[in-house]
Design an enzyme around this catalytic site. Structure first.
Site, PDB file in Angstrom:
ATOM      1  CG  ASN A   9       9.746   1.625   6.710  1.00 49.02           C
ATOM      2  OD1 ASN A   9      10.669   1.695   7.602  1.00 49.02           O
ATOM      3  ND2 ASN A   9       9.307   0.786   6.132  1.00 49.02           N
ATOM      4  CE  LYS A  11      11.455  -0.005   2.706  1.00 52.52           C
ATOM      5  NZ  LYS A  11      10.956  -0.710   1.614  1.00 52.52           N
ATOM      6  CG  HIS A  98       6.939  -2.908   5.809  1.00 52.86           C
ATOM      7  ND1 HIS A  98       7.633  -3.570   4.986  1.00 52.86           N
ATOM      8  CD2 HIS A  98       6.844  -1.628   5.644  1.00 52.86           C
ATOM      9  CE1 HIS A  98       7.769  -2.625   3.958  1.00 52.86           C
ATOM     10  NE2 HIS A  98       7.439  -1.647   4.414  1.00 52.86           N
ATOM     11  CD  GLU A 100      10.532  -3.951   3.012  1.00 58.96           C
ATOM     12  OE1 GLU A 100      11.275  -3.393   4.060  1.00 58.96           O
ATOM     13  OE2 GLU A 100      10.469  -3.526   1.956  1.00 58.96           O
ATOM     14  CD  GLU A 168       3.436   0.197   2.815  1.00 60.29           C
ATOM     15  OE1 GLU A 168       4.233   1.531   2.446  1.00 60.29           O
ATOM     16  OE2 GLU A 168       4.306  -0.525   3.258  1.00 60.29           O
ATOM     17  N   GLY A 174       9.400  -0.369  -3.220  1.00 54.92           N
ATOM     18  CA  GLY A 174      10.719  -0.708  -3.697  1.00 54.92           C
ATOM     19  C   GLY A 174      11.104  -1.121  -5.034  1.00 54.92           C
ATOM     20  CB  SER A 213       7.459   3.376  -5.994  1.00 56.76           C
ATOM     21  OG  SER A 213       8.140   2.203  -5.689  1.00 56.76           O
TER      22      SER A 213
END
Ligand code: PEP
Length: 251
Positions: A9, A11, A98, A100, A168, A174, A213
């Site tokens: 991904n 992003k 996701h 985010e 996730e 991250g 991560s």
């Protein structure tokens, strides 16, 4: 047997002009040749790169996904991308929900479910992202959150729908923190059990990816877990050499 899937991904990173060099380095670094691969490889790229990335991916035997999609086929939704637009570009995968998108763009369990349903109805495979926050894990709410997020999606999908789940944990995205192999396996086993209740035997054919991560230094241990069928890799997928090492640790 489930074929593993390693998804990157990007992003909102890289530039379209960097896409050819990325593909070249990735392909040169991977051990398995395209015809002999035992792993599916996918890249979720920014919308402006979809067309170019799809062309390159076709040549190299990779899959390309959008990072999000709108559930409506067309209309006054400035800035959004529709499923027919993806299909018109030859893109038949998308990330959905996701963390985010949930955190910064107000996506809810309900809107995620509607996007997943619209994608499945159009023949686009959604990779639906779920996972608990740090606070929720500390309050022992991981299973409650996963159940709520997944049951909302499951209610919208046929039992035999073609979709992928990415577990996730938000606290691991991250941050450099990774769920331990056992923490990840426990969550994946819980998800598969939920799937079994809804979809019966189809649950055993469904791929559940781990994200948070993932790096070449921790991938092998995660990939050994019986219910982990691959990974959704953010930061580490931006470096094609590191992404290739992660892919190779699954092959
Ligand atoms: C992600 O973007 O889905 C992700 C897991 O990011 P990272 O690997 O950087 O934690």
């Amino acid at each position: 047997m489930r074929k593993p899937l390693i998804a990157g991904n990007w992003k909102m990173n890289l530039l379209c002009s960097q896409v050819p060099a990325y593909f070249q380095t990735l392909m040169q670094s991977l051990k398995g040749k395209p015809g002999q691969r035992t792993v599916d490889i996918l890249l979720a790229v920014p919308a402006p790169f979809l067309s170019l990335a799809r062309e390159m991916a076709e040549r190299d035997g990779l899959l390309i996904a959008a990072q999000t999609v709108h559930e409506k086929a067309e209309g006054a939704f400035t800035g959004e991308i529709s499923l027919p637009m993806l299909l018109d570009l030859g893109v038949s995968w998308t990330l959905v929900g996701h963390s985010e998108r949930r955190q910064y763009f107000n996506e809810t369990d309900r809107s995620v479910a509607l996007k997943a349903r619209a994608a499945v109805e159009r023949g686009v495979t959604p990779i639906v992202c779920v996972g608990e926050t740090k606070d929720e894990r500390e309050k022992s709410l991981t299973e409650t959150v996963l159940r709520r997020q997944l049951e909302t999606v499951l209610a919208e999908l046929p039992r035999d729908a073609d979709w992928v789940i990415a577990y996730e944990p938000v606290w691991a995205i991250g941050t450099g923190l990774t769920a331990s192999d056992q923490q990840a396996q426990d969550a994946h086993a819980f998800i598969r059990q939920l799937l079994r209740q809804h979809s019966g035997e189809h649950a055993d054919a469904m791929r559940i990816l781990y994200g948070g991560s993932v790096k070449s230094s921790n991938a092998a241990g995660l990939f050994k877990q019986p219910d982990i069928d691959g990974a959704l890799v953010g930061g580490a997928s931006l470096d094609p050499l590191e992404f290739a090492r992660i892919i190779d640790s699954m092959s």
